[in-house]
Scaffold this active site. Structure first.
Site, PDB file in Angstrom:
ATOM      1  N   LYS A  15      -6.618   2.181   6.594  1.00  0.00           N
ATOM      2  CA  LYS A  15      -6.056   3.305   7.345  1.00  0.00           C
ATOM      3  C   LYS A  15      -7.129   4.202   7.953  1.00  0.00           C
ATOM      4  O   LYS A  15      -6.890   4.836   8.994  1.00  0.00           O
ATOM      5  CB  LYS A  15      -5.144   4.132   6.436  1.00  0.00           C
ATOM      6  CG  LYS A  15      -4.343   5.205   7.162  1.00  0.00           C
ATOM      7  CD  LYS A  15      -3.372   5.894   6.216  1.00  0.00           C
ATOM      8  CE  LYS A  15      -2.543   6.941   6.920  1.00  0.00           C
ATOM      9  NZ  LYS A  15      -1.583   7.600   5.992  1.00  0.00           N
ATOM     10  N   SER A  39      -3.978 -10.745 -21.923  1.00  0.00           N
ATOM     11  CA  SER A  39      -3.460 -12.095 -22.137  1.00  0.00           C
ATOM     12  C   SER A  39      -4.502 -13.193 -21.985  1.00  0.00           C
ATOM     13  O   SER A  39      -4.229 -14.343 -22.334  1.00  0.00           O
ATOM     14  CB  SER A  39      -2.335 -12.358 -21.141  1.00  0.00           C
ATOM     15  OG  SER A  39      -2.852 -12.424 -19.819  1.00  0.00           O
ATOM     16  N   LYS A  52       3.787  23.790  10.528  1.00  0.00           N
ATOM     17  CA  LYS A  52       3.738  22.392  10.964  1.00  0.00           C
ATOM     18  C   LYS A  52       4.855  22.139  11.970  1.00  0.00           C
ATOM     19  O   LYS A  52       6.025  22.420  11.716  1.00  0.00           O
ATOM     20  CB  LYS A  52       3.885  21.488   9.739  1.00  0.00           C
ATOM     21  CG  LYS A  52       3.603  20.020   9.951  1.00  0.00           C
ATOM     22  CD  LYS A  52       3.637  19.295   8.601  1.00  0.00           C
ATOM     23  CE  LYS A  52       3.276  17.834   8.692  1.00  0.00           C
ATOM     24  NZ  LYS A  52       3.267  17.184   7.356  1.00  0.00           N
ATOM     25  N   GLU A 109       4.166 -11.220  -7.740  1.00  0.00           N
ATOM     26  CA  GLU A 109       5.151 -11.481  -8.788  1.00  0.00           C
ATOM     27  C   GLU A 109       6.365 -10.573  -8.657  1.00  0.00           C
ATOM     28  O   GLU A 109       7.512 -11.016  -8.766  1.00  0.00           O
ATOM     29  CB  GLU A 109       4.507 -11.296 -10.159  1.00  0.00           C
ATOM     30  CG  GLU A 109       3.391 -12.281 -10.465  1.00  0.00           C
ATOM     31  CD  GLU A 109       2.617 -11.931 -11.726  1.00  0.00           C
ATOM     32  OE1 GLU A 109       1.852 -12.788 -12.183  1.00  0.00           O
ATOM     33  OE2 GLU A 109       2.783 -10.804 -12.234  1.00  0.00           O
ATOM     34  N   GLU A 134      -3.714  20.449   3.450  1.00  0.00           N
ATOM     35  CA  GLU A 134      -2.289  20.724   3.589  1.00  0.00           C
ATOM     36  C   GLU A 134      -1.673  21.057   2.227  1.00  0.00           C
ATOM     37  O   GLU A 134      -1.913  20.369   1.232  1.00  0.00           O
ATOM     38  CB  GLU A 134      -1.600  19.492   4.191  1.00  0.00           C
ATOM     39  CG  GLU A 134      -0.100  19.623   4.360  1.00  0.00           C
ATOM     40  CD  GLU A 134       0.530  18.396   5.006  1.00  0.00           C
ATOM     41  OE1 GLU A 134       1.703  18.474   5.396  1.00  0.00           O
ATOM     42  OE2 GLU A 134      -0.154  17.347   5.125  1.00  0.00           O
ATOM     43  N   CYS A 190      -1.568  18.003   9.613  1.00  0.00           N
ATOM     44  CA  CYS A 190      -1.327  16.571   9.431  1.00  0.00           C
ATOM     45  C   CYS A 190      -0.624  15.915  10.607  1.00  0.00           C
ATOM     46  O   CYS A 190      -1.235  15.645  11.624  1.00  0.00           O
ATOM     47  CB  CYS A 190      -0.583  16.337   8.104  1.00  0.00           C
ATOM     48  SG  CYS A 190      -0.842  14.658   7.433  1.00  0.00           S
ATOM     49  N   SER A 198      -2.871  13.112   3.788  1.00  0.00           N
ATOM     50  CA  SER A 198      -2.700  11.798   4.408  1.00  0.00           C
ATOM     51  C   SER A 198      -2.943  10.715   3.365  1.00  0.00           C
ATOM     52  O   SER A 198      -4.071  10.521   2.915  1.00  0.00           O
ATOM     53  CB  SER A 198      -3.670  11.633   5.581  1.00  0.00           C
ATOM     54  OG  SER A 198      -3.508  10.380   6.204  1.00  0.00           O
ATOM     55  N   ASN A 217      11.885 -15.577 -21.831  1.00  0.00           N
ATOM     56  CA  ASN A 217      11.963 -14.129 -21.653  1.00  0.00           C
ATOM     57  C   ASN A 217      11.948 -13.380 -22.982  1.00  0.00           C
ATOM     58  O   ASN A 217      11.455 -12.243 -23.052  1.00  0.00           O
ATOM     59  CB  ASN A 217      13.221 -13.768 -20.866  1.00  0.00           C
ATOM     60  CG  ASN A 217      13.114 -14.137 -19.395  1.00  0.00           C
ATOM     61  OD1 ASN A 217      12.011 -14.310 -18.876  1.00  0.00           O
ATOM     62  ND2 ASN A 217      14.242 -14.263 -18.728  1.00  0.00           N
ATOM     63  N   ILE A 251      -5.949 -13.204 -15.297  1.00  0.00           N
ATOM     64  CA  ILE A 251      -6.709 -12.376 -14.366  1.00  0.00           C
ATOM     65  C   ILE A 251      -6.076 -11.007 -14.144  1.00  0.00           C
ATOM     66  O   ILE A 251      -6.790 -10.008 -13.977  1.00  0.00           O
ATOM     67  CB  ILE A 251      -6.908 -13.124 -13.026  1.00  0.00           C
ATOM     68  CG1 ILE A 251      -7.954 -12.413 -12.149  1.00  0.00           C
ATOM     69  CG2 ILE A 251      -5.585 -13.310 -12.293  1.00  0.00           C
ATOM     70  CD1 ILE A 251      -8.373 -13.221 -10.944  1.00  0.00           C
TER      71      ILE A 251
END
Length: 554
Positions: A182, A293, A114, A403, A45, A150, A176, A374, A296
């Site tokens: 999916k 840091s 389309k 987070e 597409e 599509c 897509s 902060n 993980i």
């Protein structure tokens, strides 16, 4: 009349807006397919423009450039080689269509527009295009091809119309986007179209990263008996030549060997790799820099970056404060060593003291609080952005979806950066991906085999290390609980009562709901990142920042 047709599926990686490059890639795919005896080459597409083109499609100069390249590709077909199906914008009589052009015999032989225009989630087709009429088959060298674009195949009406008007095959060109899981949805839906029509089905998808979106390719063919005849690779370009023969009212594809299916973790990991690689390369950054840091999230981000770009294009920086543990210092250094990347250390203690002295007159008689925490994060962001400016590398943010959902991130601090690999990845998935990468090297990865992060990074309690003995669970529910609640609130739009009925504590659900709601202004300022789930923040999930609704309904 011949009874055999050789169709090449060109699963290509377009560069949005670079129409000359896209045309060159289509030419190369046609030459490759011609050498393998193809009669017809099919591209995805909007293959000449890139998908989704967003408001670039409103520029008349862009439409003209697309048209010129399509006409030049049509002229190429005068050589007697394969015909071409190319996706592109089609402006005619003041109406703009998302079209598929059949190029044959040196000209644009015909076009199809389309019909079904998606206008949900990440899609804005109705903003840019008008729907085409219900299509009839395209005739190519005596074969009647049911050409769809599509969204046309997600509903039965277009394939039904094509069947009733004599199509021998359903051939869908796609842009897509990737979502975890999916592909199973696509294949199940394709089975429905095959059962309804009695025709074989071809799904051809593009493969690229385009801003937040990743398109994984994974093109496939189902014969009329629903048996898979072809599965193309995920996350890489490919040209596959297929052979079709007539059998009564439809065509039959000769089967190809089928590759093994990817695990969920492998699929997500490779989606992040492709999204990052195309974002960095197509925007012409020499490499990336990130804060490492010892936790993980940054370790996984670094591993993805090395696999996507190569170790020589990844630079890691440890930015220790007085609260940084020796474990974190050791773990970050070990992760950098295992990945083979450059590793610098820039302490932030001096910056913290400078801010403290500068703010002391206005903060007089006020006890330290989250403000001082902060400041540490923002000092790190300032240093990392300075390094990005100095060396030209793009700064990667390392926060995850858990987070970002609840605002456990600092504006202009750890949210600084140009791209976020983990933006749509919940923390529980971060753990799963890290374990997977320590045990597997992705097939197209540029990084080393074996362990790429110390085991302790995966097993130790996560901590921002902005004050003594801090852990994430001081502020947040356990991540397995948090992520389950967030998936209900974000992906499924569930209410409080529904989540309580599933066994969650009411007070915890209410607390998470309020944090999610309050953090909208932060998320609006976050960098783009790879879409992984059904509802990513940004293109998928768009809530007002100024929002007075407080009704917690089920």
């Amino acid at each position: 009349m011949t009874e055999t047709l050789r169709i090449a599926l060109a699963q290509l990686n377009p560069h949005e807006g670079e129409v000359e490059r896209n045309a060159a890639r289509i030419r190369a795919a046609r030459a490759e397919a011609a050498a393998k005896g193809a009669d017809l080459v099919v591209t995805p597409e909007l293959s000449i423009a890139g998908y989704p083109p967003e408001d670039l499609i409103l520029k008349r100069a862009f439409l003209d450039a697309c048209r010129e390249r399509i006409e030049a590709l049509a002229a190429d077909t005068a050589d007697g080689g394969p015909g071409l199906i190319v996706g592109g914008p089609w402006l005619t009589e003041g109406r703009l269509y998302n079209a598929a052009f059949l190029l044959e015999g040196g000209r644009i032989a015909t076009a199809r527009a389309k019909h079904e225009l998606p206008n949900y989630g990440v899609f804005d087709d109705k903003r840019h295009f008008v729907p085409g009429p219900a299509p009839g088959p395209v005739v190519f060298r005596g074969f009647r091809l049911g050409l769809m674009i599509c969204e046309d195949w997600w509903f039965p009406s277009v394939s039904e119309t094509l069947t009733e008007t004599g199509a021998e095959i359903l051939l869908s060109i796609n842009g897509s986007p990737y979502e975890a899981g999916k592909q199973h949805v696509r294949e199940s839906l394709a089975v429905s179209r095959v059962v309804e029509t009695g025709l074989p089905f071809v799904f051809l998808n593009q493969v690229c990263g385009q801003d937040e979106l990743v398109f994984e390719g994974a093109s496939f063919i189902l014969n009329a008996d629903r048996a898979p005849a072809l599965r193309m690779p995920s996350f890489s370009e490919a040209v596959a030549v297929t052979e079709w023969k007539r059998s009564r009212s439809h065509l039959v594809c000769a089967p190809h060997p089928l590759p093994p299916e990817e695990t969920r973790e492998e699929s997500i990991y490779r989606a992040m790799m492709l999204g990052l690689a195309d974002y960095v390369n197509k925007n012409r950054f020499p490499g990336v820099v990130l804060g490492l840091s010892g936790g993980i999230d940054s370790a996984l981000t670094a591993a993805v970056a090395v696999d996507a770009l190569g170790a020589d294009r990844v630079r890691a920086v440890m930015l220790p404060s007085p609260y940084t543990s020796q474990e974190s210092l050791d773990d970050a250094a070990d992760a950098a060593r295992l990945l083979g990347i450059r590793y610098d250390t820039v302490p932030i203690t001096g910056a913290m003291e400078a801010f403290h002295q500068a703010l002391a007159p206005v903060f007089a008689n006020r006890a330290p609080d989250i403000t001082e925490e902060n400041i540490q994060s923002r000092a790190r962001g300032l240093i990392l952005m300075a390094m990005s400016n100095k060396f030209g590398d793009m700064l990667l943010t390392t926060g995850n979806k858990s987070e970002m959902s609840v605002g456990y991130a600092t504006l202009y601090g750890d949210m600084c950066g140009g791209f976020s690999v983990l933006k749509d990845v919940y923390k529980t998935t971060v753990f799963a991906l890290s374990r997977w990468r320590n045990g597997h090297r992705p097939v197209d990865g540029r990084g080393p085999g074996g362990m790429v992060m110390p085991e302790r990074i995966i097993t130790k309690p996560p901590s921002a290390e902005l004050k003594p003995n801090q852990t994430d669970q001081d502020t947040l529910p356990p991540y397995d609980v948090l992520d389950s609640i967030l998936e209900g609130l974000v992906e499924d739009e569930e209410g409080v009562e529904a989540l309580v009925a599933r066994g969650h504590d009411r007070a915890t659900v209410l607390r998470v709901w309020r944090m999610l709601d309050r953090a909208e202004y932060k998320r609006r300022q976050a960098p783009p990142g790879v879409k992984i789930t059904r509802r990513a923040f940004g293109r998928d999930r768009r809530y007002p920042i100024t929002n007075g609704f407080t009704g917690l309904v089920s």
